[in-house]
Structure formats: C-alpha cells, structure tokens
Design an enzyme around this catalytic site. Structure first.
Site, PDB file in Angstrom:
ATOM      1  CB  CYS A 209      -0.898  -0.005   1.236  1.00 21.04           C
ATOM      2  SG  CYS A 209      -1.719   1.567   1.518  1.00 21.04           S
TER       3      CYS A 209
ATOM      4  CB  CYS B 136       0.884   1.266   4.753  1.00 21.22           C
ATOM      5  SG  CYS B 136      -0.662   0.369   4.995  1.00 21.22           S
TER       6      CYS B 136
ATOM      7  CG  HIS C  87      -4.185  -1.156   4.493  1.00 24.55           C
ATOM      8  ND1 HIS C  87      -3.730  -0.341   3.479  1.00 24.55           N
ATOM      9  CD2 HIS C  87      -4.914  -2.134   3.895  1.00 24.55           C
ATOM     10  CE1 HIS C  87      -4.161  -0.814   2.324  1.00 24.55           C
ATOM     11  NE2 HIS C  87      -4.887  -1.900   2.548  1.00 24.55           N
TER      12      HIS C  87
ATOM     13  CG  ASN D 125     -13.631   9.672  -4.769  1.00 22.98           C
ATOM     14  OD1 ASN D 125     -14.726  10.221  -4.806  1.00 22.98           O
ATOM     15  ND2 ASN D 125     -12.601  10.079  -5.467  1.00 22.98           N
TER      16      ASN D 125
ATOM     17  CB  SER E 284      -6.617   4.691  -6.484  1.00 27.32           C
ATOM     18  OG  SER E 284      -6.159   5.573  -5.477  1.00 27.32           O
TER      19      SER E 284
ATOM     20  CG  HIS F 241      -4.246   3.447   4.031  1.00 25.17           C
ATOM     21  ND1 HIS F 241      -3.278   2.644   4.591  1.00 25.17           N
ATOM     22  CD2 HIS F 241      -4.379   4.505   4.860  1.00 25.17           C
ATOM     23  CE1 HIS F 241      -2.837   3.220   5.704  1.00 25.17           C
ATOM     24  NE2 HIS F 241      -3.495   4.346   5.881  1.00 25.17           N
TER      25      HIS F 241
ATOM     26  CG  HIS G  27      -7.099   7.850   0.881  1.00 24.05           C
ATOM     27  ND1 HIS G  27      -7.466   6.540   0.671  1.00 24.05           N
ATOM     28  CD2 HIS G  27      -7.221   8.465  -0.322  1.00 24.05           C
ATOM     29  CE1 HIS G  27      -7.771   6.362  -0.606  1.00 24.05           C
ATOM     30  NE2 HIS G  27      -7.648   7.522  -1.241  1.00 24.05           N
TER      31      HIS G  27
ATOM     32  CD  GLN H 164      -7.869  12.418  -4.469  1.00 26.02           C
ATOM     33  OE1 GLN H 164      -7.293  13.291  -5.118  1.00 26.02           O
ATOM     34  NE2 GLN H 164      -8.420  11.364  -5.041  1.00 26.02           N
TER      35      GLN H 164
HETATM   36  P1  H2U Z   1      -8.316   8.142  -4.513  1.00 27.27           P
HETATM   37  O1  H2U Z   1      -8.285   6.819  -3.828  1.00 27.27           O
HETATM   38  O2  H2U Z   1      -9.500   8.977  -4.135  1.00 27.27           O
HETATM   39  O3  H2U Z   1      -8.126   8.003  -5.992  1.00 27.27           O
HETATM   40  O4  H2U Z   1      -7.037   8.986  -3.962  1.00 27.27           O
HETATM   41  C1  H2U Z   1      -5.740   8.536  -4.055  1.00 27.27           C
HETATM   42  C2  H2U Z   1      -4.845   9.661  -4.549  1.00 27.27           C
HETATM   43  O5  H2U Z   1      -3.504   9.341  -4.203  1.00 27.27           O
HETATM   44  C3  H2U Z   1      -4.873   9.851  -6.062  1.00 27.27           C
HETATM   45  O6  H2U Z   1      -5.290  11.156  -6.355  1.00 27.27           O
HETATM   46  C4  H2U Z   1      -2.635   9.799  -5.190  1.00 27.27           C
HETATM   47  C5  H2U Z   1      -3.417   9.644  -6.494  1.00 27.27           C
HETATM   48  O7  H2U Z   1      -3.012  10.616  -7.425  1.00 27.27           O
HETATM   49  N1  H2U Z   1      -1.392   9.018  -5.135  1.00 27.27           N
HETATM   50  C6  H2U Z   1      -0.220   9.656  -4.777  1.00 27.27           C
HETATM   51  O8  H2U Z   1      -0.206  10.863  -4.583  1.00 27.27           O
HETATM   52  N2  H2U Z   1       0.920   8.917  -4.651  1.00 27.27           N
HETATM   53  C7  H2U Z   1       1.000   7.567  -4.894  1.00 27.27           C
HETATM   54  O9  H2U Z   1       2.044   6.976  -4.705  1.00 27.27           O
HETATM   55  C8  H2U Z   1      -0.170   6.852  -5.421  1.00 27.27           C
HETATM   56  C9  H2U Z   1      -1.464   7.605  -5.425  1.00 27.27           C
HETATM   57 ZN    ZN Z   2      -2.328   1.120   3.690  1.00 22.67          ZN
END
Ligand code: H2U
Ligand code: ZN
Length: 338
Positions: free
Chosen positions: A50, A53, A113, A153, A161, A164, A166, A168
């Site tokens: 992840c 993490c 996580h 989201n 994505s 974990h 989180h 934005q």
């Molecule tokens: P979402 O799960 O809402 O997509 O948010 C994850 C965000 O994390 C996504 O905008 C960022 C992606 O650009 N990200 C990073 O900044 N660094 C990473 O190593 C992977 C994902």
């Molecule tokens: Zn994690």
C-alpha cells in the site's frame, strides 16, 4: 390528490435550482442489469504493497514517515499545480480557457490500513476533523487559493484507488460548478428573505422528522427532500457557520461522532462496506466573509437495492435530468432502521 411516496412527481433543489424526477412506483420493477462484486471484508492492519501505509514508498520514490495518527502529503499526481499561469484564451465568446493554479493533497485518516470512518474511534476521528480544519485554513490563506474542496471517494465502485482510509483535498483559484450554483442560491436567498436557506431548511426537517437519519447537538443528517442518489445524505451544522474553521471544540467532536454514525449506518444497510463520494461545501477562501454560506456536507452513494446493484446516471438522466425511484422519505426510513 397525489401520493408523494408513490406517484410520479418532480422535486426542486433550492441549493442548485434543479429538479429531480421521482418515480417511487418503479422500485418494484425486475432487475436484469450489472451485478457488482462485494469487496472482501478481511484486510490487514498493515499492507506492504500500500502506498499510503506508514514507512512505505509512494509512486515517484518518496517514502511515507512512520506516522501515528493523520498524515498529509502533496498528491504525487496532482491535478493542479501552484506555479501555473496566469493566462487566458478567448475566441468569439465561444472558445474560452483560463490557466488554473492550485494545490492537491492526500490526507490519510489513520496509519491502520484496515480502518474506515465507520469503524474508527471518536478520538481518532476528531484528529481527522482537526486536520481538515488545518488544511482548509492553511491552503485557504494562500493568495492563489480561493477555494478548498475536501472529499473522500470510498470504495472501488466510486473510483477510490486504495482501500487505506484517506481523503483528497483539491484547492484552486476558481469556484467550481457546484459551488457557483450553491453560492448564487444562498446569496439570493439571504438578500431576498434576510434569512439563511439552510437554517430554514434545517428548521423544516427538524419539525417533520420524516427524512431525518441522525441527529446530535451539533449536526443533522437527512436524506434531502430533493435527493438524486437513492441513499444520498445531507449533513448540516445546526449553528449557522460559514466553514469548518468556525466549529467550536464540542462541535468538532459532534462532527466526528455523526460522521461515524452515518457511515456505520450505511455499512449496516446492505451488510457490506458502503461506497460513496463525500465532501464538504463551505465558504470560498477568497478573503470575503461569505455570511450566506452555511457549512454542510454531501454523501453521494451509488447503491440502490443491495451491495451489488448500483444506480447509474445514464439515458434520460444524461440527456434530460436526474431521476430517482425510491422516495427520499422511504430511503430515510430504511436508513433509520439499519
Ligand atoms: P483516490 O483513492 O480517491 O483516488 O485517492 C488517491 C490519490 O492518491 C490519487 O489522487 C494519489 C493519487 O493521485 N497518489 C499519490 O499521490 N501517490 C501515490 O504513490 C499513489 C497515489
Ligand atoms: Zn495502507
């Protein structure tokens, strides 16, 4: 006389001035569409693969610290960049473009996580609320940042994505579409009636209680009268305030508490982690007082009849306008019972 819980009708959203078509009698029609996969329940507290993490490496090679509570970083794939512009483009009033500077961040709610807002404890969630307030203040204070959008989201169905916990934070110079609509309606209401649109709406919902889902001393959660998504929720601060930075100590705890109880209710509804997009709407950070703004948050979940049957905004909804099958009152009743 029509039955508002059964017969086809339209409902008005005073925050956006848009109408939604309500067809409650259709809820019984047979379903032959897509069946989603329910995500597996068991997840480890730490996942070596992840990128959120503690101690793990992110895309681009930066390593996360061994954080113990919340953790904020600049998005490695930021949609907006602080050093953009200024520039404008215009042709015949038809082709218009402008440079948009901004800052995008990711905020991890917890080092663990396998947690979600619905199963974090109140003290940990309070730290998330504090982090939101800090980010809103810090980003909003920058001269180029006139608007800060905090959103989560949750679930693969909503495009998250990573599981974990989180959210934005996207902040920029311009007011995005949804905010433009809500700002205009709240401003006009205040000018025409000398009251606040959401204070008045809150009063109506507290009297009727038909669409109420959760309530504590500081916040009210309702399925709004004009909801588009089947189990949409509007979270409204009871006291009139323009943004999360105005929340008093007790109200910050109240926010943490109602976020936990609303999302836990969502998870119980279909006995599975409930996907949604969630976010705050509050005053722009352009330096003006914006007394017309009343702090609130929207939950937009896509699920309709089960953890696997989702609603799409397609067809009539893309070409004409939004439509819902289940009446807001029925949805609220189901959520109250969950
Ligand atoms: P979402 O799960 O809402 O997509 O948010 C994850 C965000 O994390 C996504 O905008 C960022 C992606 O650009 N990200 C990073 O900044 N660094 C990473 O190593 C992977 C994902
Ligand atoms: Zn994690």
């Amino acid at each position: 006389m029509i039955d508002w819980k059964q017969d086809p009708h339209r409902r008005y959203n005073p925050l956006t001035r848009e109408w939604v078509l309500v067809s409650p009698h259709r809820t019984e029609r047979p379903w032959q569409g897509q069946v989603e996969q329910t995500p597996p329940e068991e997840r480890p507290e730490y996942d070596a693969t992840c990128y959120l993490c503690p101690g793990n490496e992110r895309a681009g090679g930066v390593r996360n610290p061994n954080y113990a509570a919340t953790f904020v970083f600049d998005n490695d794939f930021a949609a907006l960049k602080p050093d953009t512009g200024p520039d404008r483009f215009e042709r015949g009033g038809l082709l218009m473009a402008e440079a948009e500077p901004g800052v995008c961040r990711v905020l991890c709610f917890s080092p663990k996580h396998n947690l979600t807002i619905s199963n974090m404890d109140a003290a940990a969630l309070r730290l998330v609320v504090d982090a939101w307030i800090e980010q809103y203040g810090e980003l909003g204070a920058r001269p180029i940042i006139h608007y800060v959008q905090i959103f989560e989201n949750r679930g693969a169905m909503m495009g998250a994505s990573n599981a974990h916990p989180h959210c934005q934070i996207w902040s920029g110079r311009s007011l995005p579409n949804e905010m433009v609509k809500e700002q205009m309606t709240q401003q006009d209401w205040r000018e025409e009636r000398r009251t606040c649109l959401l204070c008045e709406y809150l009063r109506l919902e507290r009297i009727s209680r038909e669409r109420l889902v959760e309530e504590n001393e500081s916040f009210l959660a309702v399925v709004p009268f004009w909801a588009v998504w089947p189990f949409e929720i509007l979270l409204i601060s009871k006291r009139h305030m323009t943004g999360i930075d105005k929340l008093l100590h007790g109200e910050r705890n109240g926010l943490a508490e109602i976020l936990r109880s609303v999302t836990a209710r969502y998870d119980r509804l279909f006995g599975a982690p409930f996907p949604y997009s969630f976010g705050f709407h509050q005053r722009p950070t352009d330096g003006l007082a914006h007394d017309e703004w009343h702090l609130h948050a929207h939950f937009y979940p896509p699920l309709l009849r089960s953890a696997t049957v989702r609603k799409f905004l397609v067809g009539y909804e893309m070409l004409a306008g939004p439509q819902r099958d289940i009446a807001a009152e029925t949805a609220a009743e189901r959520l109250r019972g969950a």
